[in-house]
Design a protein around this motif. Structure first.
Motif, short mmCIF file in Angstrom:
data_model
loop_
_atom_site.label_atom_id
_atom_site.label_comp_id
_atom_site.label_asym_id
_atom_site.label_seq_id
_atom_site.Cartn_x
_atom_site.Cartn_y
_atom_site.Cartn_z
N TRP A 287 0.73 -1.30 0.06
CA TRP A 287 -0.10 -0.03 0.08
C TRP A 287 0.85 1.17 0.04
O TRP A 287 0.33 2.24 -0.55
N ALA B 106 4.53 2.65 10.34
CA ALA B 106 3.33 1.56 10.51
C ALA B 106 4.06 0.25 10.56
O ALA B 106 3.55 -0.53 11.74
N TYR C 14 0.15 0.71 24.18
CA TYR C 14 -0.61 1.53 23.14
C TYR C 14 -0.27 3.20 23.48
O TYR C 14 0.01 4.03 22.41
N TYR D 263 1.65 5.63 20.62
CA TYR D 263 1.05 6.92 20.11
C TYR D 263 1.77 8.18 20.62
O TYR D 263 1.75 9.03 19.73
N LEU E 5 -2.21 6.53 9.43
CA LEU E 5 -3.29 5.67 9.84
C LEU E 5 -4.02 4.94 8.66
O LEU E 5 -4.34 3.74 8.82
N LEU E 6 -4.06 5.29 7.48
CA LEU E 6 -4.54 4.65 6.43
C LEU E 6 -3.88 3.40 5.97
O LEU E 6 -4.46 2.37 5.54
N MET F 248 -1.63 1.61 7.56
CA MET F 248 -1.68 0.45 8.42
C MET F 248 -3.32 -0.13 8.51
O MET F 248 -3.26 -1.32 8.43
N LYS F 249 -4.24 0.68 8.31
CA LYS F 249 -5.72 0.31 8.41
C LYS F 249 -6.09 -0.49 7.30
O LYS F 249 -6.33 -1.68 7.46
N VAL F 250 -5.53 -0.12 6.14
CA VAL F 250 -5.74 -0.92 4.81
C VAL F 250 -5.02 -2.43 4.74
O VAL F 250 -5.55 -3.33 4.26
N VAL G 165 -4.23 -4.06 7.27
CA VAL G 165 -4.76 -4.96 8.36
C VAL G 165 -6.00 -5.61 7.49
O VAL G 165 -6.26 -6.79 7.73
N TYR G 166 -6.82 -4.55 6.89
CA TYR G 166 -7.89 -5.05 6.22
C TYR G 166 -7.58 -6.11 5.15
O TYR G 166 -8.26 -6.97 4.64
N GLN H 88 -4.88 -8.15 5.14
CA GLN H 88 -4.15 -9.26 5.68
C GLN H 88 -4.83 -10.71 5.22
O GLN H 88 -4.00 -11.46 4.86
#
Length: 158
Positions: free
Chosen positions: A24, A58, A88, A92, A118-119, A121-123, A125-126, A128
């Protein structure tokens, strides 16, 4: 073949997530070549530096998250909760400090850095499950067939 054996010995979840992050990052970098970045007063080099920095952040965050949770599993519930929360906060606060330092130094656009971090890492994970299937094909592995739970077997018998 040696590379495949090395990859097989790596932590599979981290390998799949880091592959997704790298993929990504590449997609976002290519998108920067197509998007009219001058609208946001960004040069292409600034875009690539922001995306690359966010991707590295990330990858480090995912590794830290894995190690924090893995370590917390060895403790009781109360201690594990504290360790996970401390991990956590550490992640951050570190990300916040990096954003502030890069913003004050004028190295990277802080908004781009935060959004990309953020994007990406989130994408990753989705996506994966997709990278998991790709590595299953690469390693010539097959997912085991799911077996019903004991309670379900007993309910079916009665």
């Amino acid at each position: 073949m040696k590379i495949i054996e090395i990859l097989k010995n790596k932590n599979r979840i981290l390998l799949e997530l880091n592959t997704g992050i790298f993929f990504w990052m590449f997609v976002a970098g290519v998108a920067g070549a197509v998007l009219p970045l001058h609208i946001w007063e960004l040069a292409w080099v600034d875009w690539i530096m922001g995306i690359a920095t966010a991707g590295v952040m990330a990858m480090i965050s995912v590794r830290h998250m894995y190690h924090s949770m893995d370590r917390a599993l060895d403790f009781d519930e109360g201690t594990a909760t504290k360790l996970i929360f401390r991990g956590y906060l550490t992640r951050y606060v570190s990300v916040g400090l990096i954003v502030v330092v890069t913003a004050l130094a004028g190295l990277i656009n802080p908004v781009l850095l935060c959004l990309a971090y953020l994007l990406i890492m989130k994408v990753a994970v989705y996506s994966q499950p997709f990278t998991h299937k790709c590595y299953n094909r690469l390693f010539h592995e097959v997912e085991p067939d799911p077996e019903p739970l004991v309670e379900e077997q007993e309910a079916q018998k009665s």
